[in-house]
Design a protein around this motif. Structure first.
Motif, mmCIF file in Angstrom:
data_model
loop_
_atom_site.group_PDB
_atom_site.id
_atom_site.type_symbol
_atom_site.label_atom_id
_atom_site.label_comp_id
_atom_site.label_asym_id
_atom_site.label_seq_id
_atom_site.Cartn_x
_atom_site.Cartn_y
_atom_site.Cartn_z
ATOM 1 N N HIS A 1 0.852 -1.196 0.000
ATOM 2 C CA HIS A 1 0.000 0.000 0.000
ATOM 3 C C HIS A 1 0.883 1.240 0.000
ATOM 4 C CE1 HIS A 1 -3.260 -2.706 1.104
ATOM 5 N NE2 HIS A 1 -2.463 -3.189 2.045
ATOM 6 N N VAL B 1 0.631 5.478 -0.103
ATOM 7 C CA VAL B 1 -0.214 6.653 0.102
ATOM 8 C C VAL B 1 0.413 7.831 -0.635
ATOM 9 C CG1 VAL B 1 -1.144 8.242 1.828
ATOM 10 C CG2 VAL B 1 -0.919 5.793 2.372
ATOM 11 N N LEU C 1 -4.555 6.045 -2.829
ATOM 12 C CA LEU C 1 -3.954 4.869 -2.214
ATOM 13 C C LEU C 1 -3.755 3.829 -3.304
ATOM 14 C CD1 LEU C 1 -3.036 3.364 0.352
ATOM 15 C CD2 LEU C 1 -5.381 2.492 0.523
#
Length: 143
Positions: A92, A94, A103
């Motif tokens: 993941h 950001v 995201l």
């Protein structure tokens, strides 16, 4: 066969709210429907998931030991989960964008038991939708 899914979600929430959720192994586990329960190892970046997959060769839950292997706050987290039935990797990232956050998500599942990859090939998109919905519920509501 390996199953790989990449998706990007955009949120009106600030990056800090997205990071707060996505960097938490418990919140990530809760968003996945096949995770029946999980235990966090206090003071570590490890969690144990009990996963229930509706496949013929799995009569009970599978224990998946997960660990964050890359952790670059407040931008990036990668975890690896290992068990007798599969290996899963989730990543993941950001990114701040104008007016909110993007995201980037990638999941890779390698099955070690017949039926695991077929299950995730059919259901991984739904699991990512569950993750997105959980993020929206938590991060786009008032703090």
């Amino acid at each position: 066969m390996t199953v790989r899914v990449r998706r990007a979600f955009e949120f009106d929430a600030p990056p800090e709210r997205i990071w707060e959720f996505i960097s938490d192994p418990g919140k990530r586990a809760t968003a996945i429907s096949v995770v029946e329960s999980y235990r966090l190892e206090e003071g570590t970046n490890r969690a144990t998931w009990e996963v229930s997959l509706p496949i013929p060769f799995l009569n009970s839950t599978a224990t998946v030991e997960t660990e964050d292997v890359e952790f670059d706050p407040p931008r990036h987290v990668k975890f690896v989960g290992r068990s007798k039935v599969m290996r899963v990797t989730g990543e993941h990232t950001v990114e701040e964008i104008d007016g909110g956050t993007r995201l980037l998500n990638e999941f890779v599942v390698d099955g070690r038991v017949p039926g695991v990859e077929r299950f995730f090939k059919r259901n991984l998109d739904d699991e990512l939708e569950n993750l997105e919905a959980a993020l929206r519920r938590e991060t786009e509501s008032p703090a």
